[in-house]
Design a protein around this motif. Structure first.
Motif, PDB file in Angstrom:
ATOM      1  N   VAL A  15      -0.967   7.588   0.470  1.00 43.61           N
ATOM      2  CA  VAL A  15      -0.823   8.879   1.141  1.00 43.61           C
ATOM      3  C   VAL A  15      -1.957   9.814   0.714  1.00 43.61           C
ATOM      4  CG1 VAL A  15       0.640  10.932   1.361  1.00 43.61           C
ATOM      5  CG2 VAL A  15       1.665   8.661   1.441  1.00 43.61           C
ATOM      6  N   VAL A  16      -2.276   9.813  -0.569  1.00 47.31           N
ATOM      7  CA  VAL A  16      -3.364  10.662  -1.080  1.00 47.31           C
ATOM      8  C   VAL A  16      -4.677  10.287  -0.400  1.00 47.31           C
ATOM      9  CG1 VAL A  16      -4.741  11.197  -3.125  1.00 47.31           C
ATOM     10  CG2 VAL A  16      -2.252  11.087  -3.299  1.00 47.31           C
ATOM     11  N   GLU A  17      -4.957   8.983  -0.290  1.00 45.27           N
ATOM     12  CA  GLU A  17      -6.188   8.526   0.345  1.00 45.27           C
ATOM     13  C   GLU A  17      -6.229   8.911   1.822  1.00 45.27           C
ATOM     14  OE1 GLU A  17      -8.311   4.269   1.335  1.00 45.27           O
ATOM     15  OE2 GLU A  17      -7.041   4.419  -0.447  1.00 45.27           O
ATOM     16  N   MET A  18      -5.103   8.750   2.517  1.00 47.03           N
ATOM     17  CA  MET A  18      -5.050   9.077   3.933  1.00 47.03           C
ATOM     18  C   MET A  18      -5.239  10.583   4.167  1.00 47.03           C
ATOM     19  SD  MET A  18      -2.031   8.490   6.728  1.00 47.03           S
ATOM     20  CE  MET A  18      -0.939   9.606   5.870  1.00 47.03           C
ATOM     21  N   VAL A  19      -4.584  11.398   3.358  1.00 44.08           N
ATOM     22  CA  VAL A  19      -4.699  12.857   3.510  1.00 44.08           C
ATOM     23  C   VAL A  19      -6.130  13.307   3.249  1.00 44.08           C
ATOM     24  CG1 VAL A  19      -4.010  15.056   2.487  1.00 44.08           C
ATOM     25  CG2 VAL A  19      -2.273  13.360   3.056  1.00 44.08           C
TER      26      VAL A  19
END
Length: 180
Positions: A15-19
């Motif tokens: 999620v961190v990478e996608m955001v």
């Protein structure tokens, strides 16, 4: 034991990478507001946690949160932040550099490039500028001056000397080095 905001809200590394990827594609100042929105929704409005998790500047996130809260968008002129080049600040210096370099420069022997080769170093050019009357504060450092010379089309290389021809029995022969 205290549970972190990331663990409490169930934020995974994916999620961190996608955001980060999605927010990076948004232009400014909307990016700042997107950072603030993500921080408000996922991290309970904590800019310091956003700095740790996403790597964003907490001052930027705080400004975005304030923009969302008030509805007033802060204007930034990022283009004014860069330091002007020496060529832009002192156009006369470029003319003086050309006056110094032209007698010392040689064209490419095969005329393949527009670069002018010289055996004069950037330190020597700096010394010549100082002798010409430029104040010490205005003359750039040697490293900066070498970059200026490259931008102006001067290649700081030693000039290749011509090969001497060997004479044997009255005939002129080329050495093996000159045949290449």
């Amino acid at each position: 034991m205290k549970i972190s905001t990331v663990e409490k809200n169930g934020i995974t590394p994916e999620v961190v990478e996608m955001v980060c990827s999605l927010v990076g594609r948004i232009p400014w100042p909307e990016r700042r507001q997107a950072m603030a929105d993500v921080t408000n929704r996922l991290l309970d409005g904590k800019p310091r946690v956003a700095e740790d998790v996403f790597g964003w500047g907490r001052a930027t996130v705080e400004m975005g949160i304030n923009e969302l809260r008030t509805g007033i968008v802060c204007l930034n002129d990022i283009s004014k932040r860069h330091k002007p080049r020496t060529e832009d600040k002192y156009p006369q210096m470029i003319k003086d550099i050309h006056e110094i370099m032209v007698p010392q420069s040689h064209a490419d022997p095969h005329l393949r490039t527009t670069l002018a080769y010289t055996n004069m170093t950037a330190a020597a050019v700096r010394d010549a500028l100082l002798k010409k009357g430029w104040p010490e504060e205005q003359v750039p450092a040697v490293r900066t001056l070498s970059e200026i010379l490259l931008r102006q089309g001067y290649r700081l290389r030693s000039v290749a000397k011509t090969k001497v021809q060997k004479k044997t029995n009255g005939q002129t022969r080329f050495s093996k080095m000159s045949m290449r």
